[in-house]
Every structure is written in C-alpha cells, then in structure tokens.
Design a protein around this motif. Sequence first.
Motif, mmCIF file in Angstrom:
data_model
loop_
_atom_site.group_PDB
_atom_site.id
_atom_site.type_symbol
_atom_site.label_atom_id
_atom_site.label_comp_id
_atom_site.label_asym_id
_atom_site.label_seq_id
_atom_site.Cartn_x
_atom_site.Cartn_y
_atom_site.Cartn_z
ATOM 1 N N GLU A 23 0.948 -1.093 -0.082
ATOM 2 C CA GLU A 23 0.196 -0.071 0.187
ATOM 3 C C GLU A 23 1.011 1.255 -0.101
ATOM 4 O O GLU A 23 1.822 1.353 0.956
ATOM 5 C CB GLU A 23 -0.837 0.166 1.139
ATOM 6 N N GLY A 27 -2.043 4.395 -3.704
ATOM 7 C CA GLY A 27 -3.046 3.287 -4.084
ATOM 8 C C GLY A 27 -2.190 1.914 -3.713
ATOM 9 O O GLY A 27 -1.428 2.039 -2.773
ATOM 10 N N THR A 44 -1.162 1.266 -10.083
ATOM 11 C CA THR A 44 -1.980 1.276 -8.964
ATOM 12 C C THR A 44 -3.115 0.662 -8.909
ATOM 13 O O THR A 44 -4.004 0.674 -10.141
ATOM 14 C CB THR A 44 -2.098 2.911 -8.400
ATOM 15 N N PHE A 45 -3.611 -0.049 -7.964
ATOM 16 C CA PHE A 45 -4.925 -0.805 -7.869
ATOM 17 C C PHE A 45 -5.887 -0.122 -6.928
ATOM 18 O O PHE A 45 -5.264 0.613 -5.982
ATOM 19 C CB PHE A 45 -4.808 -2.168 -7.542
ATOM 20 N N GLU A 46 -6.939 -0.239 -6.850
ATOM 21 C CA GLU A 46 -8.082 0.174 -5.828
ATOM 22 C C GLU A 46 -7.953 -0.666 -4.499
ATOM 23 O O GLU A 46 -8.278 -0.141 -3.444
ATOM 24 C CB GLU A 46 -9.348 0.283 -6.424
ATOM 25 N N SER A 47 -7.923 -2.053 -4.718
ATOM 26 C CA SER A 47 -7.725 -2.790 -3.684
ATOM 27 C C SER A 47 -6.768 -3.998 -3.584
ATOM 28 O O SER A 47 -6.325 -4.114 -4.897
ATOM 29 C CB SER A 47 -9.141 -3.569 -3.498
#
Length: 62
Positions: A23, A27, A44-47
């Motif tokens: 993290e 993101g 980058t990823f959201e989750s």
Amino acid sequence: MFVKLNDRVYLNADRITRIKIDEVQDGIRVRFYEGQVQVAKSHTFESVDAAQKWVEKTMNQK
C-alpha cells in the motif's frame, strides 16, 4: 518464461524470487523482486483483491 506486464514491459518470471503487494500513497502496487533488488512494479490498484487477481492472471500467462 517471459510475462507481459504492460505494453512496454516483459518480465522474466523464472528469475522472480518474490512478489509483494504494497500500500503506497497513491493506491496499491505490486512489486517484483530478484533477490533483494526490486526489478519492476505495477500500476496502482484500488484494492488488494484487485491486485491479487491481476498477479494471478499475469503470472499464469503462457
């Protein structure tokens, strides 16, 4: 075996010793290591779940 990370980057999966999902400020990123040296990182990823699915899909390319 080479896997395609994005339009411009191919990664030699045989040399990857560790994959880490981190993290960061903007993101979640996936980082690829050869020993102690980071050799690539993803977009980058959201989750974390989205990052894990992307890793599984990307590393299972043939």
